[in-house]
Design a protein around this motif. Sequence first.
Motif, PDB file in Angstrom:
ATOM      1  N   LYS A   6     150.029  43.543  36.568  1.00  0.00           N
ATOM      2  CA  LYS A   6     150.394  42.449  37.394  1.00  0.00           C
ATOM      3  C   LYS A   6     150.828  43.231  38.621  1.00  0.00           C
ATOM      4  O   LYS A   6     151.845  43.885  38.560  1.00  0.00           O
ATOM      5  CB  LYS A   6     150.800  41.398  36.802  1.00  0.00           C
ATOM      6  N   ARG A   8     153.845  43.523  41.112  1.00  0.00           N
ATOM      7  CA  ARG A   8     155.301  43.081  41.180  1.00  0.00           C
ATOM      8  C   ARG A   8     155.669  42.580  42.584  1.00  0.00           C
ATOM      9  O   ARG A   8     155.392  43.226  43.426  1.00  0.00           O
ATOM     10  CB  ARG A   8     156.036  44.214  40.868  1.00  0.00           C
ATOM     11  N   PHE A  28     158.466  28.947  40.393  1.00  0.00           N
ATOM     12  CA  PHE A  28     157.917  29.804  39.091  1.00  0.00           C
ATOM     13  C   PHE A  28     158.265  28.999  38.027  1.00  0.00           C
ATOM     14  O   PHE A  28     158.250  29.509  36.909  1.00  0.00           O
ATOM     15  CB  PHE A  28     158.870  31.077  39.376  1.00  0.00           C
ATOM     16  N   PRO A  31     154.438  27.961  34.820  1.00  0.00           N
ATOM     17  CA  PRO A  31     154.155  29.014  33.928  1.00  0.00           C
ATOM     18  C   PRO A  31     152.967  29.727  34.424  1.00  0.00           C
ATOM     19  O   PRO A  31     152.912  31.117  34.241  1.00  0.00           O
ATOM     20  CB  PRO A  31     154.170  28.594  32.526  1.00  0.00           C
ATOM     21  N   LEU A  34     152.991  33.127  36.438  1.00  0.00           N
ATOM     22  CA  LEU A  34     153.212  34.391  35.973  1.00  0.00           C
ATOM     23  C   LEU A  34     151.945  34.925  35.420  1.00  0.00           C
ATOM     24  O   LEU A  34     151.776  36.186  35.369  1.00  0.00           O
ATOM     25  CB  LEU A  34     154.116  34.240  34.663  1.00  0.00           C
ATOM     26  N   ASP A  35     150.763  34.264  35.726  1.00  0.00           N
ATOM     27  CA  ASP A  35     149.520  34.862  35.436  1.00  0.00           C
ATOM     28  C   ASP A  35     149.036  35.663  36.692  1.00  0.00           C
ATOM     29  O   ASP A  35     148.170  36.590  36.337  1.00  0.00           O
ATOM     30  CB  ASP A  35     148.407  33.868  35.081  1.00  0.00           C
ATOM     31  N   CYS A  37     151.271  37.147  38.827  1.00  0.00           N
ATOM     32  CA  CYS A  37     152.172  38.229  39.421  1.00  0.00           C
ATOM     33  C   CYS A  37     153.343  38.288  38.636  1.00  0.00           C
ATOM     34  O   CYS A  37     153.554  37.535  37.488  1.00  0.00           O
ATOM     35  CB  CYS A  37     152.737  37.974  40.921  1.00  0.00           C
ATOM     36  N   THR A  38     154.033  39.505  38.675  1.00  0.00           N
ATOM     37  CA  THR A  38     155.412  39.639  37.918  1.00  0.00           C
ATOM     38  C   THR A  38     156.417  39.469  39.187  1.00  0.00           C
ATOM     39  O   THR A  38     156.771  40.146  39.793  1.00  0.00           O
ATOM     40  CB  THR A  38     155.484  40.943  37.281  1.00  0.00           C
ATOM     41  N   ASP A  72     156.613  41.811  32.410  1.00  0.00           N
ATOM     42  CA  ASP A  72     155.644  40.938  32.786  1.00  0.00           C
ATOM     43  C   ASP A  72     155.661  39.669  32.171  1.00  0.00           C
ATOM     44  O   ASP A  72     156.229  39.730  30.756  1.00  0.00           O
ATOM     45  CB  ASP A  72     154.028  41.412  32.453  1.00  0.00           C
ATOM     46  N   GLY A  73     155.373  38.575  32.554  1.00  0.00           N
ATOM     47  CA  GLY A  73     155.363  37.319  31.880  1.00  0.00           C
ATOM     48  C   GLY A  73     156.716  36.709  31.978  1.00  0.00           C
ATOM     49  O   GLY A  73     157.014  35.777  31.242  1.00  0.00           O
ATOM     50  N   LYS A  74     157.640  37.170  32.967  1.00  0.00           N
ATOM     51  CA  LYS A  74     159.065  36.648  32.646  1.00  0.00           C
ATOM     52  C   LYS A  74     159.320  36.448  34.210  1.00  0.00           C
ATOM     53  O   LYS A  74     158.844  37.332  35.253  1.00  0.00           O
ATOM     54  CB  LYS A  74     160.117  37.678  32.169  1.00  0.00           C
ATOM     55  N   ILE A  75     160.312  35.592  34.472  1.00  0.00           N
ATOM     56  CA  ILE A  75     161.166  35.295  35.864  1.00  0.00           C
ATOM     57  C   ILE A  75     162.265  36.319  35.748  1.00  0.00           C
ATOM     58  O   ILE A  75     163.240  36.030  35.341  1.00  0.00           O
ATOM     59  CB  ILE A  75     161.494  33.881  36.189  1.00  0.00           C
TER      60      ILE A  75
END
Length: 359
Positions: A6, A8, A28, A31, A34-35, A37-38, A72-75
């Motif tokens: 993804k 960044r 953000f 959810p 988050l698909d 970008c990171t 990835d998958g996190k804020i």
Amino acid sequence: MKKEEKIRLGISIGDLNGIGSEVILKTFEDPRMLDFCTPVIFASVKVLSFLKKQYNITANLHGIDKTSQILDGKINVLNIWKEGVAINFGQEDSTIGAYAIKSLKAATSALKNDEIQVLVTAPINKHSIQSEDFNFPGHTDYLDQELEGNSLMFMITDTLKVGLLTDHVAVKDIAEIITPKLIEQKVDTIYNALKRDFGISKPKIAVLGINPHSGDNGVIGKEDEEILKPTIKKINESGKLVYGPYAADSFFGSDGYKAFDAIVASYHDQGLIPFKTLSFGKGVNYTAGLNKVRTSPDHGTAFEIAGKNKADNGSFKEAVFSALKIFKNRQEYNELTKNPLKKQPRKPQFKGNKEIKKN
């Protein structure tokens, strides 16, 4: 960057007394973002956790201390400082301005070092950021110094794109600053951005006049006759589809802008007033002409509604999507335009044991 990774997306926090943190968190909180970008927010997880409560945001934040910890998958929130910050919504504060610049500098450094791929900047207060260490009118001028290329403020939506010959310049200085060299440089930047960043193979560009009615053949100022018209003609003769100057007062009202891929305005308000009127808060400020991608929402700190949970995050979300789209367009353009037939060293040819020499 590998295709499966993804993008960044770095985010500078902007002025904490304004609406920047609100529109970031609201964007953000969904959810699904988050698909795409990171996100990496350059700020403080302690401060953003406090602001989450202010805006009733439930999304989890992932505090980190270095970019190698990005997930990835996190804020992701990269801690640029650890101490608490006194936030007074709606107030101009030089201490808060210093935190905004600390965030911007850290994010820009990460961008230069490819630790993030694109940058989205939240709004700053142009007065409170001024210091001995930071003496720029805003983001664009600072990034122009730090990154490669020549920056240009380019306001964009899917259907309207407006670039500026001059941006944060006093009205009394505009006519002196606009020179043939400046016009050629800015038009060239827009032309190349339309091709590389937006996938438009043969851009068509309109240029607005400097004076009312484009000078009325020299009656209302001579800059359009003596500077703008000859330069546009020269650019046009080089093969670029660039036309004008057009009288700014009727250009947008008559829908004339719809026939062009981009419009070049001579100064800030000439371009931004119609742009913001037509974009309905969904516009994006894109810094074209640099070797890295930076976008921002088309609004400011909005101190009058800061902290009241009333901010619309539509423009910030568009800034995120625009940054991602431009980054991908650049990758594709670079792939398509790189020379697949690179000149290879000539292999020697022999007849018997004797090399055949070619002229």
